[in-house]
Design a protein around this motif. Structure first.
Motif, PDB file in Angstrom:
ATOM      1  N   ILE A 110       0.871  -1.179   0.000  1.00 41.88           N
ATOM      2  CA  ILE A 110       0.000   0.000   0.000  1.00 41.88           C
ATOM      3  C   ILE A 110       0.904   1.223   0.000  1.00 41.88           C
ATOM      4  N   ASN A 111       0.747   2.090  -0.983  1.00 34.29           N
ATOM      5  CA  ASN A 111       1.513   3.329  -1.093  1.00 34.29           C
ATOM      6  C   ASN A 111       0.606   4.495  -0.730  1.00 34.29           C
ATOM      7  N   ILE A 112       0.988   5.221   0.310  1.00 32.22           N
ATOM      8  CA  ILE A 112       0.197   6.360   0.769  1.00 32.22           C
ATOM      9  C   ILE A 112       1.042   7.611   0.612  1.00 32.22           C
ATOM     10  N   GLU A 113       0.513   8.582  -0.119  1.00 31.29           N
ATOM     11  CA  GLU A 113       1.197   9.867  -0.257  1.00 31.29           C
ATOM     12  C   GLU A 113       0.403  10.922   0.507  1.00 31.29           C
ATOM     13  N   VAL A 114       1.092  11.643   1.383  1.00 30.87           N
ATOM     14  CA  VAL A 114       0.440  12.677   2.176  1.00 30.87           C
ATOM     15  C   VAL A 114       1.068  14.035   1.874  1.00 30.87           C
ATOM     16  N   LYS A 115       0.319  15.054   2.160  1.00 32.64           N
ATOM     17  CA  LYS A 115       0.803  16.424   2.013  1.00 32.64           C
ATOM     18  C   LYS A 115       0.883  17.026   3.410  1.00 32.64           C
ATOM     19  N   GLU A 116       2.071  17.500   3.759  1.00 37.04           N
ATOM     20  CA  GLU A 116       2.259  18.173   5.043  1.00 37.04           C
ATOM     21  C   GLU A 116       2.008  19.663   4.835  1.00 37.04           C
TER      22      GLU A 116
END
Length: 162
Positions: A110-116
């Motif tokens: 599972i690849n999760i990309e988040v924005k800080e």
């Protein structure tokens, strides 16, 4: 001064209500005949997930123990899905946040990309320590998780003592 405090409280409340919304992160699965072929070739697949708004009582203590750390942790796994915490650690004021940009699955990962998100220099923020985080329930089966921010920086798995 009173107006600044009220504005800060309203912004904080709105931010918390948006992060806590229970929403499905994907469309219905694609049932095309090529789905198995795509999986075998290691192509990205959509992932069924939702944001967890009401944290179960049995997980609150764990989250309180790890909220100072930047990273991710699998909190709970059951037949209904896997609950994952992603946090950016302690921040000195309000105005910081984390948003899920993209979730997909490739080769059982599972690849999760988040924005800080950080406050601007001129933004009015609450003067209190904050711990921006998101809790997800992933409904797909997987072997590994990889969390990165929009700059490509990896989040480490948060280890806790048993």
């Amino acid at each position: 001064m009173k107006k600044q405090i009220i504005t800060g409280v309203l912004v904080l409340g709105l931010s918390m209500s948006i992060v806590g919304c229970d929403t499905d992160g994907t469309d219905e699965p694609n049932n095309s005949g090529n789905q198995q072929e795509n999986i075998e070739q290691g192509e990205e697949q959509e992932v069924k997930y939702e944001f967890v708004g009401d944290i179960p009582d049995n997980l609150i203590e764990t989250i309180n123990n790890i909220k100072n750390s930047k990273g991710y942790k699998v909190l709970e796994e059951d037949d209904d899905g896997t609950i994952v915490y992603i946090g950016v650690g302690e921040k000195p004021t309000g105005g910081y946040n984390i948003e899920v940009e993209k979730i997909d699955k490739k080769n059982d990962t599972i690849n999760i990309e988040v924005k800080e998100i950080s406050p601007g220099q001129e933004d009015m923020v609450t003067q209190i320590l904050t711990y921006p985080s998101v809790v997800l329930k992933i409904k797909d089966e997987f072997e590994n998780i990889k969390v990165t921010n929009s700059k490509g920086e990896s989040f480490e798995k948060i280890e806790t003592k048993s």
